[in-house]
Motif scaffolding. Structure first.
Motif, short mmCIF file in Angstrom:
data_model
loop_
_atom_site.label_atom_id
_atom_site.label_comp_id
_atom_site.label_asym_id
_atom_site.label_seq_id
_atom_site.Cartn_x
_atom_site.Cartn_y
_atom_site.Cartn_z
N TYR A 160 29.40 40.90 36.73
CA TYR A 160 29.03 42.03 37.60
C TYR A 160 29.57 43.30 36.94
CZ TYR A 160 29.26 45.13 41.71
OH TYR A 160 29.14 46.20 42.59
N ILE A 161 28.69 44.27 36.72
CA ILE A 161 29.09 45.53 36.10
C ILE A 161 28.87 46.67 37.09
CG2 ILE A 161 28.77 47.12 34.18
CD1 ILE A 161 27.59 44.81 32.57
N ASP A 162 29.95 47.41 37.36
CA ASP A 162 29.89 48.58 38.23
C ASP A 162 30.05 49.80 37.33
OD1 ASP A 162 30.42 50.71 39.96
OD2 ASP A 162 31.28 49.37 41.47
N PHE A 163 28.94 50.47 37.04
CA PHE A 163 28.97 51.59 36.12
C PHE A 163 29.72 52.79 36.71
CE2 PHE A 163 25.25 49.14 34.80
CZ PHE A 163 25.49 49.01 33.44
N ASP A 164 29.66 52.95 38.02
CA ASP A 164 30.34 54.08 38.65
C ASP A 164 31.84 53.87 38.64
OD1 ASP A 164 29.97 56.60 40.01
OD2 ASP A 164 30.78 55.61 41.79
N ALA A 165 32.29 52.67 38.96
CA ALA A 165 33.72 52.37 38.94
C ALA A 165 34.21 52.05 37.54
CB ALA A 165 34.02 51.18 39.85
N ARG A 166 33.28 51.91 36.60
CA ARG A 166 33.58 51.61 35.21
C ARG A 166 34.39 50.32 35.11
NH1 ARG A 166 32.33 55.14 31.72
NH2 ARG A 166 33.89 54.43 30.22
N ALA A 167 33.85 49.28 35.74
CA ALA A 167 34.52 47.99 35.78
C ALA A 167 33.53 46.87 35.52
CB ALA A 167 35.21 47.78 37.13
N ALA A 168 34.01 45.83 34.84
CA ALA A 168 33.22 44.62 34.64
C ALA A 168 34.02 43.46 35.22
CB ALA A 168 32.96 44.39 33.15
N LEU A 169 33.35 42.63 36.01
CA LEU A 169 34.02 41.53 36.69
C LEU A 169 33.32 40.21 36.38
CD1 LEU A 169 33.93 44.21 38.72
CD2 LEU A 169 35.24 42.70 40.20
N ILE A 170 34.11 39.17 36.18
CA ILE A 170 33.60 37.81 36.04
C ILE A 170 34.13 37.02 37.24
CG2 ILE A 170 33.70 35.67 34.72
CD1 ILE A 170 32.01 37.60 33.28
N LYS A 171 33.20 36.45 38.02
CA LYS A 171 33.55 35.71 39.23
C LYS A 171 34.44 36.55 40.15
CE LYS A 171 33.32 31.16 37.00
NZ LYS A 171 34.06 29.91 36.67
N GLY A 172 34.14 37.85 40.20
CA GLY A 172 34.86 38.75 41.09
C GLY A 172 36.18 39.27 40.57
N LYS A 173 36.58 38.88 39.35
CA LYS A 173 37.85 39.32 38.79
C LYS A 173 37.61 40.34 37.68
CE LYS A 173 42.11 37.66 36.62
NZ LYS A 173 42.85 36.49 36.10
N ASP A 174 38.25 41.51 37.81
CA ASP A 174 38.14 42.55 36.80
C ASP A 174 38.71 42.04 35.48
OD1 ASP A 174 38.35 44.89 35.21
OD2 ASP A 174 38.56 46.14 36.98
N ILE A 175 37.93 42.14 34.40
CA ILE A 175 38.37 41.60 33.12
C ILE A 175 39.18 42.61 32.30
CG2 ILE A 175 36.49 39.94 33.02
CD1 ILE A 175 35.07 41.76 31.02
N GLY A 176 39.38 43.82 32.82
CA GLY A 176 40.29 44.77 32.20
C GLY A 176 39.82 45.37 30.90
N LEU A 177 38.59 45.88 30.86
CA LEU A 177 38.09 46.52 29.65
C LEU A 177 38.72 47.90 29.47
CD1 LEU A 177 34.26 45.76 29.89
CD2 LEU A 177 35.98 44.52 28.56
N THR A 178 39.03 48.24 28.22
CA THR A 178 39.47 49.59 27.92
C THR A 178 38.28 50.54 28.03
OG1 THR A 178 38.99 49.48 25.55
CG2 THR A 178 41.15 48.66 26.28
N THR A 179 38.56 51.84 27.95
CA THR A 179 37.48 52.84 28.02
C THR A 179 36.42 52.58 26.96
OG1 THR A 179 38.96 54.54 28.91
CG2 THR A 179 36.95 55.30 27.82
N ASN A 180 36.86 52.38 25.73
CA ASN A 180 35.91 52.17 24.64
C ASN A 180 35.14 50.87 24.80
OD1 ASN A 180 34.93 53.30 22.09
ND2 ASN A 180 35.79 51.46 21.17
N GLU A 181 35.83 49.82 25.26
CA GLU A 181 35.17 48.53 25.47
C GLU A 181 34.13 48.62 26.57
OE1 GLU A 181 39.19 46.09 24.13
OE2 GLU A 181 38.57 46.12 26.23
N PHE A 182 34.47 49.29 27.67
CA PHE A 182 33.48 49.42 28.74
C PHE A 182 32.29 50.24 28.27
CE2 PHE A 182 31.34 51.41 32.26
CZ PHE A 182 31.16 50.33 33.12
#
Length: 252
Positions: free
Chosen positions: A157-179
């Motif tokens: 699940y990718i939330d572009f506004d929150a700048r977060a990527a989640l797998i099974k509901g858990k934020d995987i902790g991407l850095t700015t550049n990674e996101f």
């Protein structure tokens, strides 16, 4: 290292903001050279940034926790604790953008910095205006606002506004550049991006003649996604070209 003790000696006496509106972002500089601290503080202030400088790793980490800066400029060669360890500790608590300065321009220094989560690197000596361009590019992408845009690819699940990527509901902790890299690919599923195109998208600058940063970034994203390069579910390598987002998931 950078030479000189005045803005004029560094060629910093003539710059302009070129009409570009810049928000008052805060920048933490962790650099043990007092002259470079002063020069960066004065130069970056001319572009509208609020700058706080520290000369030791311990004081830098303390300032990071108390100030919550928008971006960190971090020297690799610090007394007592090198910049790699400082970056590693920052990444335990935050995904704040980090630009690392490498004294020798050593490729392995750059690789090491990117592997522990730095967003960009710049070898010394460097052109200060290029540093500003990289700062602007990173902050522009990290602060982009949009209508609430989300997308699902199976368990991802990718939330572009929150700048977060989640797998099974858990934020995987991407850095700015990674996101930013994942967002470029995920917004264009099925489109192959070569390395130069991705570097241009992420930095807004031309790529170096020898640049492994994209490969390192993709490797870190895959690790966090739990994506096997040999049997990819999300990011596929197009050998000799670049990368493509395929977006396969268990639920697709």
């Amino acid at each position: 290292m950078l030479l000189g003790i005045s803005l004029a000696k560094l060629g910093l006496y003539s710059f302009s903001i070129s009409g570009e509106a810049i928000m008052a972002n805060s920048i933490l500089v962790i650099e043990d050279d007092a002259d470079i601290q002063q020069l960066l503080s004065e130069y970056l202030a001319g572009f509208g940034y609020t700058v706080h400088s520290e000369g030791s790793p311990e004081k830098g980490l303390s300032a990071f926790k108390s100030l919550s800066p928008d971006l960190i400029i971090l020297d690799v060669m610090l007394p007592g604790m090198n910049g790699f360890e400082v970056c590693r500790r920052i990444r335990q608590d935050s995904q704040v953008p980090v630009i690392m300065l490498t004294a020798r321009g050593d490729v392995m220094d750059r690789v090491a910095g990117l592997e522990i989560g730095a967003d960009d690197y710049l070898p010394k000596p460097f052109e200060p205006r290029e540093l500003v361009a990289r700062i602007q590019s990173i902050l522009r992408r990290s602060q982009q606002s949009s209508t609430h845009e989300t997308v699902n690819f199976g368990e991802l699940y990718i939330d572009f506004d929150a700048r977060a990527a989640l797998i099974k509901g858990k934020d995987i902790g991407l850095t700015t550049n990674e996101f930013n890299a994942l967002a470029v690919l995920a917004r264009n599923p099925g489109k192959t991006f070569n390395r130069d195109d991705l570097i241009q998208e992420l930095r807004g600058l031309e790529s170096d003649s020898y640049n492994r940063s994209i490969d390192i970034t993709m490797s870190r994203i895959r690790q966090k996604l739990g994506d096997d390069p040999k049997l990819p579910r999300y990011i596929k390598t197009v050998w000799g070209t670049g990368y493509v987002f395929i977006g396969y998931g268990k639920d697709d």
